[in-house]
Every structure is written in C-alpha cells, then in structure tokens.
Design a protein around this motif. Structure first.
Motif, PDB file in Angstrom:
ATOM      1  N   THR A  16       0.824  -1.203   0.000  1.00 63.74           N
ATOM      2  CA  THR A  16       0.000   0.000   0.000  1.00 63.74           C
ATOM      3  C   THR A  16       0.866   1.264   0.000  1.00 63.74           C
ATOM      4  O   THR A  16       0.364   2.351  -0.292  1.00 63.74           O
ATOM      5  CB  THR A  16      -0.923   0.026   1.229  1.00 63.74           C
ATOM      6  OG1 THR A  16      -0.147  -0.181   2.414  1.00 63.74           O
ATOM      7  CG2 THR A  16      -1.969  -1.058   1.124  1.00 63.74           C
ATOM      8  N   THR A  50     -12.374  -2.913  13.745  1.00 64.19           N
ATOM      9  CA  THR A  50     -11.684  -2.062  12.765  1.00 64.19           C
ATOM     10  C   THR A  50     -10.777  -2.875  11.857  1.00 64.19           C
ATOM     11  O   THR A  50     -10.738  -2.648  10.652  1.00 64.19           O
ATOM     12  CB  THR A  50     -10.859  -0.969  13.478  1.00 64.19           C
ATOM     13  OG1 THR A  50      -9.989  -1.579  14.444  1.00 64.19           O
ATOM     14  CG2 THR A  50     -11.762   0.024  14.157  1.00 64.19           C
ATOM     15  N   THR A 160      -6.530  -2.097  15.624  1.00 63.59           N
ATOM     16  CA  THR A 160      -5.975  -1.727  14.319  1.00 63.59           C
ATOM     17  C   THR A 160      -6.547  -0.369  13.907  1.00 63.59           C
ATOM     18  O   THR A 160      -7.743  -0.131  14.044  1.00 63.59           O
ATOM     19  CB  THR A 160      -6.338  -2.794  13.268  1.00 63.59           C
ATOM     20  OG1 THR A 160      -5.787  -4.052  13.670  1.00 63.59           O
ATOM     21  CG2 THR A 160      -5.773  -2.406  11.907  1.00 63.59           C
ATOM     22  N   ARG A 161      -5.686   0.506  13.411  1.00 64.13           N
ATOM     23  CA  ARG A 161      -6.139   1.864  13.056  1.00 64.13           C
ATOM     24  C   ARG A 161      -7.098   1.819  11.865  1.00 64.13           C
ATOM     25  O   ARG A 161      -6.784   1.253  10.815  1.00 64.13           O
ATOM     26  CB  ARG A 161      -4.951   2.745  12.709  1.00 64.13           C
ATOM     27  CG  ARG A 161      -4.084   3.129  13.892  1.00 64.13           C
ATOM     28  CD  ARG A 161      -3.175   4.269  13.510  1.00 64.13           C
ATOM     29  NE  ARG A 161      -3.949   5.472  13.194  1.00 64.13           N
ATOM     30  CZ  ARG A 161      -3.501   6.428  12.380  1.00 64.13           C
ATOM     31  NH1 ARG A 161      -2.328   6.326  11.795  1.00 64.13           N
ATOM     32  NH2 ARG A 161      -4.251   7.494  12.149  1.00 64.13           N
ATOM     33  N   LEU A 162      -8.260   2.436  12.031  1.00 63.57           N
ATOM     34  CA  LEU A 162      -9.258   2.462  10.969  1.00 63.57           C
ATOM     35  C   LEU A 162      -8.740   3.216   9.748  1.00 63.57           C
ATOM     36  O   LEU A 162      -9.016   2.833   8.616  1.00 63.57           O
ATOM     37  CB  LEU A 162     -10.547   3.098  11.479  1.00 63.57           C
ATOM     38  CG  LEU A 162     -11.700   3.194  10.476  1.00 63.57           C
ATOM     39  CD1 LEU A 162     -12.095   1.822   9.965  1.00 63.57           C
ATOM     40  CD2 LEU A 162     -12.899   3.900  11.114  1.00 63.57           C
ATOM     41  N   HIS A 163      -7.996   4.281   9.969  1.00 60.72           N
ATOM     42  CA  HIS A 163      -7.453   5.056   8.854  1.00 60.72           C
ATOM     43  C   HIS A 163      -6.579   4.180   7.965  1.00 60.72           C
ATOM     44  O   HIS A 163      -6.668   4.243   6.728  1.00 60.72           O
ATOM     45  CB  HIS A 163      -6.636   6.236   9.380  1.00 60.72           C
ATOM     46  CG  HIS A 163      -5.938   7.024   8.318  1.00 60.72           C
ATOM     47  ND1 HIS A 163      -6.612   7.818   7.405  1.00 60.72           N
ATOM     48  CD2 HIS A 163      -4.625   7.111   7.981  1.00 60.72           C
ATOM     49  CE1 HIS A 163      -5.750   8.378   6.578  1.00 60.72           C
ATOM     50  NE2 HIS A 163      -4.536   7.961   6.913  1.00 60.72           N
ATOM     51  N   PHE A 164      -5.748   3.345   8.568  1.00 61.94           N
ATOM     52  CA  PHE A 164      -4.876   2.439   7.821  1.00 61.94           C
ATOM     53  C   PHE A 164      -5.699   1.450   7.000  1.00 61.94           C
ATOM     54  O   PHE A 164      -5.414   1.213   5.818  1.00 61.94           O
ATOM     55  CB  PHE A 164      -3.967   1.700   8.813  1.00 61.94           C
ATOM     56  CG  PHE A 164      -3.139   0.610   8.198  1.00 61.94           C
ATOM     57  CD1 PHE A 164      -2.042   0.907   7.405  1.00 61.94           C
ATOM     58  CD2 PHE A 164      -3.451  -0.725   8.425  1.00 61.94           C
ATOM     59  CE1 PHE A 164      -1.271  -0.107   6.848  1.00 61.94           C
ATOM     60  CE2 PHE A 164      -2.697  -1.732   7.875  1.00 61.94           C
ATOM     61  CZ  PHE A 164      -1.597  -1.417   7.079  1.00 61.94           C
ATOM     62  N   MET A 166      -8.830   1.787   6.000  1.00 59.27           N
ATOM     63  CA  MET A 166      -9.565   2.498   4.952  1.00 59.27           C
ATOM     64  C   MET A 166      -8.672   2.833   3.767  1.00 59.27           C
ATOM     65  O   MET A 166      -9.104   2.753   2.615  1.00 59.27           O
ATOM     66  CB  MET A 166     -10.188   3.769   5.530  1.00 59.27           C
ATOM     67  CG  MET A 166     -11.362   3.520   6.456  1.00 59.27           C
ATOM     68  SD  MET A 166     -12.187   5.039   6.986  1.00 59.27           S
ATOM     69  CE  MET A 166     -12.913   5.578   5.424  1.00 59.27           C
ATOM     70  N   GLN A 167      -7.421   3.208   4.019  1.00 59.17           N
ATOM     71  CA  GLN A 167      -6.490   3.481   2.927  1.00 59.17           C
ATOM     72  C   GLN A 167      -6.263   2.233   2.079  1.00 59.17           C
ATOM     73  O   GLN A 167      -6.268   2.291   0.845  1.00 59.17           O
ATOM     74  CB  GLN A 167      -5.156   3.980   3.480  1.00 59.17           C
ATOM     75  CG  GLN A 167      -5.134   5.449   3.863  1.00 59.17           C
ATOM     76  CD  GLN A 167      -3.728   5.917   4.166  1.00 59.17           C
ATOM     77  OE1 GLN A 167      -2.949   5.229   4.834  1.00 59.17           O
ATOM     78  NE2 GLN A 167      -3.386   7.094   3.681  1.00 59.17           N
TER      79      GLN A 167
END
Length: 208
Positions: A16, A50, A160-164, A166-167
């Motif tokens: 990613t 998440t 786990t970070r949601l932003h990660f 989602m990316q």
C-alpha cells in the motif's frame, strides 16, 4: 479474518506504500479473472472490528461504483461474516451458476508483511486467524495484511487503526475499478458486430 504466515509463487504481493499499487494489482487481476465471465466479489468481514472491516469497506466502495462485470456481496450495511457466511455463499452459488468468485478478506501475518495486499489463487479460510471453522471461499482471493498475528488476535483487530484499513480498502477498490475498465474493453473488442442488411422496398412510392 484469515491467517497468512507463508507466501507461495502462486501469489502476487503489492504494498500500500507503493503509489502505483492500484495499477499493479489491477494488472494481476485482469490477468487472473476470466474476462468473459461475470465475477462475484465476496467481501468478508464485519464492521464491528476495525481490523476486520477491510472486506466490508471494499464492498461498500465497490457498490457505489455500479460495476457491470462484477457482482458485489458484503458491505458495511450487509456484511458477510461468521454468522451468515455459509448461507450467503450457498445463495451466491444458487443465483450465479458456475460463478467465478473473488474473495476479499483481512489477514494477520508477520510484522514485515503488514501493509501488503496479496492476490492468490484458490480459496481462503475465513476466520482461521481467530480459530473459527468456516467454509473456504473463492477461486482467487485478495488478503489485506492489516496487523500482526501470534498473540491476542481479538485485541489486535480491535486496536488496528481504521485510517490504515480504509487506505488499504480504497486502493483495492480502485484496483477493481481499473480492472472493470480493462474487462469492458476486452468485451468490446471480442463481441462480434452485427451487420445490418438494408431492406429492399420494391413498391416504394415517393412523394414529389
């Protein structure tokens, strides 16, 4: 949520962090998915975790794109998860005869692989990271490596970070969208044109 601690030569892995990740993944998808068949995408996971929301996030993003050569199951609104997976897969097989299935699911693995997206041939085993006994899914699969395995997987997923996630989901959805364009172009090139034969009118009268 499946588990992947080993990689094989039958897999394609992209990161990613690579700016060209979506384009690279779409090249492999276009090569592996039969262009003449409509493909069912089974996005597995739940919005209650998440880390395990990767699949439903991809599904929701793809639903918004109104794809023509793919059928999408599993979204944030209607997830494919442990409680309904068996029945939903049976439904897919009943309604898409001889369907070719692309399974998409989150994955736990080694720390060095976190952030990778793996395209592999064959089915995945949803729930294996959490020791759940669920039916294998897919003719090919995409696994998003969202975090590390080996200790308290439930806690790892919840943190786990949601932003990660989602990316990662956005880049996979973009890859599928690019693949859609390639599949439509292939169909245009391989669909025979129908020639129109003009109809002769022997008794046609013209008004002057």
């Amino acid at each position: 949520m499946n588990l992947k601690d080993k990689f094989s030569r039958e897999e394609r892995r992209v990161s990613t962090e690579d700016p060209a990740m979506s384009e690279a993944l779409s090249v492999h998808l276009a090569e592996w998915l039969p262009p003449s068949k409509n493909v069912v995408i089974a996005c597995i996971g739940t919005d209650r975790s998440t880390g395990d929301a990767f699949g439903p996030l991809v599904g929701s993003m793809l639903k918004d794109q109104k794809l023509q050569t793919f059928h999408v199951y599993g979204t944030l609104e209607e997830p494919l998860h442990a409680l309904n997976l068996k029945d939903r897969i049976q439904y897919i097989h009943r309604n898409h005869t001889n369907s070719f299935i692309l399974a998409i699911d989150a994955c736990l693995g080694k720390s060095a692989s976190v952030g990778s997206v793996v395209l592999g041939k064959g089915s995945i085993s949803p729930g294996s990271a959490l020791k759940k006994d669920l039916p294998p899914v897919g003719d090919v699969h995409i696994s998003g490596m969202v975090n590390v395995s080996g200790f308290m997987e439930h806690v790892v997923l919840q943190n786990t970070r949601l932003h990660f996630v989602m990316q990662m989901a956005a880049k996979v959805a973009a890859a599928v969208h690019l693949t859609e364009g390639k599949r439509k172009e292939w169909r245009r090139e391989h669909t025979p044109f129908q020639t129109l034969t003009p109809v002769a009118h022997k008794d046609r009268k013209f008004i002057k």
